[in-house]
Design a protein around this motif. Structure first.
Motif, mmCIF file in Angstrom:
data_model
loop_
_atom_site.group_PDB
_atom_site.id
_atom_site.type_symbol
_atom_site.label_atom_id
_atom_site.label_comp_id
_atom_site.label_asym_id
_atom_site.label_seq_id
_atom_site.Cartn_x
_atom_site.Cartn_y
_atom_site.Cartn_z
ATOM 1 N N ASP A 1 34.869 58.736 98.483
ATOM 2 C CA ASP A 1 34.611 57.330 98.187
ATOM 3 C C ASP A 1 35.842 56.731 97.517
ATOM 4 O OD1 ASP A 1 32.439 55.077 97.598
ATOM 5 O OD2 ASP A 1 33.609 55.386 95.774
ATOM 6 N N VAL B 1 29.639 68.659 101.723
ATOM 7 C CA VAL B 1 29.988 68.641 100.308
ATOM 8 C C VAL B 1 30.121 70.034 99.711
ATOM 9 C CG1 VAL B 1 28.994 66.350 99.932
ATOM 10 C CG2 VAL B 1 27.585 68.398 99.562
ATOM 11 N N ASP C 1 29.846 61.170 92.789
ATOM 12 C CA ASP C 1 29.108 62.236 93.464
ATOM 13 C C ASP C 1 29.256 62.116 94.979
ATOM 14 O OD1 ASP C 1 27.420 64.559 93.168
ATOM 15 O OD2 ASP C 1 25.775 63.379 94.010
ATOM 16 N N HIS C 2 30.144 61.227 95.419
ATOM 17 C CA HIS C 2 30.360 60.978 96.851
ATOM 18 C C HIS C 2 31.818 61.231 97.194
ATOM 19 C CE1 HIS C 2 26.314 59.317 97.387
ATOM 20 N NE2 HIS C 2 26.486 58.808 96.184
ATOM 21 N N HIS D 1 28.880 57.073 91.739
ATOM 22 C CA HIS D 1 29.843 57.000 92.847
ATOM 23 C C HIS D 1 30.743 58.227 92.940
ATOM 24 C CE1 HIS D 1 32.429 55.655 89.591
ATOM 25 N NE2 HIS D 1 33.471 55.637 90.384
ATOM 26 N N ARG E 1 23.396 67.142 102.310
ATOM 27 C CA ARG E 1 24.637 66.739 102.969
ATOM 28 C C ARG E 1 25.375 67.981 103.473
ATOM 29 N NH1 ARG E 1 26.967 62.983 98.205
ATOM 30 N NH2 ARG E 1 25.966 64.638 96.989
ATOM 31 N N ASP F 1 21.641 70.464 98.282
ATOM 32 C CA ASP F 1 22.090 69.150 98.730
ATOM 33 C C ASP F 1 22.018 69.110 100.260
ATOM 34 O OD1 ASP F 1 23.707 66.842 99.410
ATOM 35 O OD2 ASP F 1 24.515 66.944 97.373
#
Length: 303
Positions: free
Chosen positions: A286, A37, A282-283, A280, A34, A32
């Protein structure tokens, strides 16, 4: 699935499905891109997660070893636990993705132990029922791994994982060896070959149609109610919480499944996450993802 600007990685959001399958089969699950995370970053961002312990294990399945990961908060006696399966279009995803790792840590931090489950991806020669068999094997091992009887366990999953857990429960209902769970939690699930238009003809040229056909393995298998449980009977399920998202193209699949279960006299609650899109949870952080996680944990506690 990835940032289009990440060096060396294709943009899976725009890559044609056959090319994505080919790339993943040749290169494996990409990291990933990012940078916030991973577990250490999650614990810095969300201090309440620091008390959650996790350990990796494996379950013997009919097609080989099935990776699993246990999460728990020490010192808290559990009356129930969750077996959780991530999504990824049946072709991607892992125990490290936030939809698995972050969600499991958040649920465990709320006092509900979690067994997160990986499965064989449909890349190359693997198709249904291989990933379903993997999840079923993990479910059979869950009571021993979690220290609770099956009748006190809930099974849930997101997207493709929502399909797999619902299909496994349908298989148990229809005679597969194993105990039924206490509850079922599919989150933005793909329960029909065409989740955007349940009951319609699948377009084999569409991205959704290609993913469904790749999972099923043949055009004939697109009608298999264990591969796509929205096509089967709505009777015989345990209590269900289905989560659908307001801005999700697959929302009709979850809502059609809810009608199917209700028409059969079953117990099903629908949680609509307003303003949210597919994937959503997976964020991490959020607002809609946190509401969804709270809804799941609250529903499990009420069982």
């Amino acid at each position: 699935m990835t940032d289009p600007d990440a060096p060396g990685l294709p943009d899976f959001r725009r890559l044609p499905i056959p090319e994505a399958i080919r790339w993943l089969a040749e290169n494996g699950e990409p990291a990933d891109p990012r940078d916030d995370v991973d577990t250490a970053s999650l614990e810095r961002r969300f201090p309440h997660l620091r008390g959650v312990e996790a350990d990796d294990a494996a379950v013997d399945g009919p097609h080989g070893s099935v990776p699993v990961r246990r999460y728990r908060k020490p010192g808290r006696a559990a009356r129930t636990a969750l077996v959780w399966v991530h999504g990824g279009g049946f072709i991607g995803g892992s125990l490290d993705m936030p939809e698995s790792n972050w969600v499991a840590r958040e649920i465990a931090a709320r006092g509900i132990p979690v067994l997160a489950v990986d499965y064989t991806k449909c890349l190359g020669q693997a198709h249904f029922p291989v990933p379903s068999d993997d999840v079923l094997a993990a479910w059979d091992a869950a009571p021993q791994l979690l220290g609770l009887p099956a009748e006190r366990l809930v099974i849930g999953g997101a997207s493709a994982g929502g399909n797999l857990v619902t299909g496994v429960v349908a298989r148990l209902r229809d005679g597969a060896a194993g105990a039924m769970p206490e509850g079922l939690v599919p989150v933005y699930p793909a329960l029909h070959p065409d989740g955007a238009a349940p009951g319609g003809t699948v377009d084999p040229a569409s991205p959704g149609g290609q993913l469904s056909l790749n999972f099923a393995g043949s055009a004939e298998a697109l009608a298999d109610p264990h591969a796509f449980p929205g096509l089967g009977s709505g009777a015989g399920y345990p209590p269900i919480l289905v989560v659908v998202c307001e801005e999700d193209a697959l929302r009709p699949s979850g809502e059609a499944f809810a009608r199917l279960v209700r028409q059969a006299g079953g117990e099903i609650d629908v949680h609509l996450e307003t303003g949210a899109a597919h994937g959503h949870i997976d964020h991490p952080g959020d607002a809609g993802a946190l509401r969804t996680i709270d809804a799941i944990a609250d529903w499990i506690r009420e069982r």
